[in-house]
Design an enzyme around this catalytic site. Sequence first.
Site, PDB file in Angstrom:
ATOM      1  N   GLU A  68       0.428  -2.787  12.708  1.00  0.00           N
ATOM      2  CA  GLU A  68       0.468  -4.250  12.557  1.00  0.00           C
ATOM      3  C   GLU A  68       0.717  -4.988  13.873  1.00  0.00           C
ATOM      4  O   GLU A  68       0.749  -6.215  13.879  1.00  0.00           O
ATOM      5  CB  GLU A  68       1.544  -4.618  11.537  1.00  0.00           C
ATOM      6  CG  GLU A  68       1.171  -4.173  10.132  1.00  0.00           C
ATOM      7  CD  GLU A  68       2.227  -4.494   9.094  1.00  0.00           C
ATOM      8  OE1 GLU A  68       3.391  -4.728   9.475  1.00  0.00           O
ATOM      9  OE2 GLU A  68       1.894  -4.499   7.896  1.00  0.00           O
ATOM     10  N   LYS A  82       2.584   0.287  16.264  1.00  0.00           N
ATOM     11  CA  LYS A  82       3.773   0.291  15.413  1.00  0.00           C
ATOM     12  C   LYS A  82       3.897   1.597  14.627  1.00  0.00           C
ATOM     13  O   LYS A  82       4.975   2.141  14.458  1.00  0.00           O
ATOM     14  CB  LYS A  82       3.678  -0.895  14.451  1.00  0.00           C
ATOM     15  CG  LYS A  82       4.870  -1.018  13.518  1.00  0.00           C
ATOM     16  CD  LYS A  82       4.762  -2.262  12.650  1.00  0.00           C
ATOM     17  CE  LYS A  82       5.976  -2.393  11.736  1.00  0.00           C
ATOM     18  NZ  LYS A  82       5.809  -3.462  10.758  1.00  0.00           N
ATOM     19  N   GLN A  83       2.766   2.069  14.119  1.00  0.00           N
ATOM     20  CA  GLN A  83       2.833   3.223  13.206  1.00  0.00           C
ATOM     21  C   GLN A  83       1.512   3.967  13.218  1.00  0.00           C
ATOM     22  O   GLN A  83       0.527   3.479  13.772  1.00  0.00           O
ATOM     23  CB  GLN A  83       3.149   2.741  11.801  1.00  0.00           C
ATOM     24  CG  GLN A  83       2.082   1.859  11.180  1.00  0.00           C
ATOM     25  CD  GLN A  83       2.625   0.993  10.061  1.00  0.00           C
ATOM     26  OE1 GLN A  83       3.141  -0.091  10.305  1.00  0.00           O
ATOM     27  NE2 GLN A  83       2.503   1.445   8.835  1.00  0.00           N
ATOM     28  N   TRP A 139       0.832  -1.217   0.000  1.00  0.00           N
ATOM     29  CA  TRP A 139       0.000   0.000   0.000  1.00  0.00           C
ATOM     30  C   TRP A 139       0.858   1.255   0.000  1.00  0.00           C
ATOM     31  O   TRP A 139       0.396   2.346  -0.287  1.00  0.00           O
ATOM     32  CB  TRP A 139      -0.958  -0.011   1.206  1.00  0.00           C
ATOM     33  CG  TRP A 139      -0.320   0.224   2.559  1.00  0.00           C
ATOM     34  CD1 TRP A 139       0.774  -0.423   3.070  1.00  0.00           C
ATOM     35  CD2 TRP A 139      -0.731   1.149   3.572  1.00  0.00           C
ATOM     36  NE1 TRP A 139       1.062   0.043   4.335  1.00  0.00           N
ATOM     37  CE2 TRP A 139       0.151   1.002   4.678  1.00  0.00           C
ATOM     38  CE3 TRP A 139      -1.754   2.089   3.667  1.00  0.00           C
ATOM     39  CZ2 TRP A 139       0.024   1.757   5.843  1.00  0.00           C
ATOM     40  CZ3 TRP A 139      -1.880   2.843   4.832  1.00  0.00           C
ATOM     41  CH2 TRP A 139      -0.998   2.677   5.888  1.00  0.00           C
ATOM     42  N   ASP A 140       2.139   1.080   0.337  1.00  0.00           N
ATOM     43  CA  ASP A 140       3.092   2.195   0.340  1.00  0.00           C
ATOM     44  C   ASP A 140       2.977   3.020  -0.941  1.00  0.00           C
ATOM     45  O   ASP A 140       3.095   4.243  -0.931  1.00  0.00           O
ATOM     46  CB  ASP A 140       4.539   1.673   0.418  1.00  0.00           C
ATOM     47  CG  ASP A 140       4.799   0.762   1.610  1.00  0.00           C
ATOM     48  OD1 ASP A 140       3.894   0.011   1.989  1.00  0.00           O
ATOM     49  OD2 ASP A 140       5.922   0.794   2.135  1.00  0.00           O
TER      50      ASP A 140
HETATM   51  C1  BGC Z   1       4.731  -1.636   7.592  1.00  0.00           C
HETATM   52  C2  BGC Z   1       3.724  -1.660   6.482  1.00  0.00           C
HETATM   53  C3  BGC Z   1       4.442  -1.408   5.174  1.00  0.00           C
HETATM   54  C4  BGC Z   1       5.566  -2.389   4.971  1.00  0.00           C
HETATM   55  C5  BGC Z   1       6.378  -2.081   3.733  1.00  0.00           C
HETATM   56  C6  BGC Z   1       5.804  -2.654   7.306  1.00  0.00           C
HETATM   57  O1  BGC Z   1       6.782  -2.592   8.303  1.00  0.00           O
HETATM   58  O2  BGC Z   1       4.117  -1.915   8.827  1.00  0.00           O
HETATM   59  O3  BGC Z   1       2.738  -0.667   6.695  1.00  0.00           O
HETATM   60  O4  BGC Z   1       3.532  -1.510   4.135  1.00  0.00           O
HETATM   61  O5  BGC Z   1       6.434  -2.352   6.082  1.00  0.00           O
HETATM   62  O6  BGC Z   1       6.976  -0.830   3.828  1.00  0.00           O
END
Ligand code: BGC
Length: 769
Positions: A474, A588-589, A330-331
């Site tokens: 996540e 996490k984010q 999704w990035d």
């Molecule tokens: C993140 C995801 C991201 C992926 C690739 C993961 O660590 O939690 O949101 O899409 O890394 O960058």
Amino acid sequence: MDSWVIRTTTRDVDDESIMRRGNIYQLANGYMGYRGTLDEYGTAQCVGITLAGLYDRVGSAWREPVNAPNGGYTALSVDGVDLTTLDEANAVAHEQSVNMAEAVFERRTRFVVGGHTIVLHTSRFLSADERHLGVVRVSITSDADTTLQVCTGIDGRIWDINGPHLPQLTAETRDGALLVHGCTQENQKRVAVVECVEAPFTDVKIETEAPSALRVVSLPMAAGETVTFTKYFAVVTENDASADDVIGHALAVVEQAHRDGYDACRERHVAAWTQKWMRSDVVIEGDDEAQRALRYSIFQLLMAAPWPGSGLSIPARALSGQVYKGAVFWDTEMFMFPFFLHTHPEAATELLRYRVRTLDGARRKARTEGPGYRGAFYAWESQETGDDACSYFNVGDPTTGRDLRTHFRDKQVHISGDVAIAIWAHFRHTGDDSLLLEGGAEVILECARFYDSYAYFKRDKNRFEILDVIGPDEYHERVNNNAFTSQVARETILIALATVEHLSETHPAALEALLAKLDIAGELQGLAELARNLFVPEPHPETGVIEQFEGYFKLDETSIDALKERRVHPNEYLGAGQGLAVPTQIIKQADVVMMLNLFKDRYDDRVRRANWEFYEPRTEHGSSLSACAYAMVAAEFGNLDYAYRYFLKTAKIDLDGAYKVYAGTVFIGGSHPAANGGAWMTAVFGFGGVRTDGEGLHIRPRLYREWQRLAFSLCYRGDRFAVEITPTLVSITADSDNARFHEVDIAGQVRTCPPGTTVTVPLPEPQPL
Ligand code: BGC
């Protein structure tokens, strides 16, 4: 500080700095990436020429992109001593740099052997004009009479994470050039690398012992003499040419480059880069650090952009290697796409064509992933077919070595909506519905259909809910009513309905054909009902805080430091089954904050601030995607110090190397194009205050106090604008080639901006601190 150049004079001698430096100094041209390693380096130093869109799987290991044999290879020795920067005894000075204006990598190293000095200077580029071509110019100077051994050609010893992908390479010469070629293991796709030199060599011995094809030259040098030669190498795969033609095509590219010569090849390459920068540079005056980091971010995005017609997208680690399986996440849609949409819309279109092209993969995933899922469930980690490369056990526990069950693949359902939102944004921004007609509308409808099949109707609450998901955070898996996911799902359905409405007004026959093809007409009313009655968590009436998911507030409150102290291993993964963060509020984010950023119009500053202040101390920023969301939301509610801090964090992530290299046992150390996209968005949307929501161009600047000027280009509805913001004014210049007059809302004043004119609006007073 030259804000167009990144440079280091230190030598990389330990594994980790070699790996990181390879990311920082990488070059790419959308077709291939060349890690920023030195000419003489080999597999141990993570040399990688990573090919976009060509994947391979060996046995049951993860599929990943293929790395090509290294046509840029050159190594020197003198009197039996190898010259390499890794050898502290000989390499007495070293400098390497990338000139971002021209996308050229240079290294200059001074070696001292037996009391005399040899200087090796090379510069390389991956052509932005001819996607298959790489060019390296090598100059060697000696201060004494000596004989150097030069070994140059194609190094076929390839660094792979899960290889070998080209197991039986053949090395030979063809028409005076060196050639190494082979086939991938899984699909037997041919890959050929051809290299030739333009050199004053006479005494040349060719060694074609697989996997490498090399020239070994005894080079007598007089004191003070400089010997220069140029290497042209081409990489062609069966993705670009028929199996019989792969070698011929690579030979033709190299021959043409050789005929044209170094200067012409370089001029064309630089001209292409000048064009790219004209459309996308952002100038920040008054802050060199921010300027350079932002340029670096833009540079990374420009290098990774797919070629028109390739139907490719940008992987989460761009072309910096095989990390993250070279997969598209999704990035791309949420973090990189906006940059392209506003500067290079044709590249933005290409990114979305990739999703159109992989729709069948998303349909297969929906059919096979869950009970009764319909429509399109896009891959969490997408490669060339759109089938999911993400495994059910995607992270390993470093203490036990066991694989951990993760649900990224089966529960991170927001991915489909992220794709649909980007396709709709593309239409709204460009005003061009051809992508919708080319398959974009089909993607949108299929994504909406997926949520329709995923949502539950809760009789007791008389509403639909999205249950059992992972949001962007996540660390908390399988949660119910995640605000971000539910909002994305609802938005997708609204977009599907709007798409139907648009097509019914503009292309009724195409709509009819599409509805018939998908047999979806009978579901539209149900979709409308779902949109009306889908639960999305709301801000708390008093505090304004939105609960990230049901039950989040009841989780343990702890600090990130306290949590990390409890780790048994520094690389321990904090999520999945027994992860340390799972029973806590540590995330996490950005999750709720990401939602506030994506759906700006739906929340006010009070809610933005309340959620920012609540969630920030609870956010590990364990993903490179996190900082920019916090930066943009802070800019929105007016805390520019917060915004600036997170802006620098996102813009400097690769330059500072402040990122994780392992998630559990999984090596994740590549570059971070999503953070790069986030840096651009923070500068232009955050501090620049730009909004192009389909209803026109709006600019409400919030200049950071140290910035004297922020200037950038924008593309909107096919027309181009140059924007300049200072503490006292905003001016916007419409390109003289623009097709239309545009209404522009600058700091609340609506002005018309005809082609070729500049509109300037004074700001009431310098922006508040
Ligand atoms: C993140 C995801 C991201 C992926 C690739 C993961 O660590 O939690 O949101 O899409 O890394 O960058």
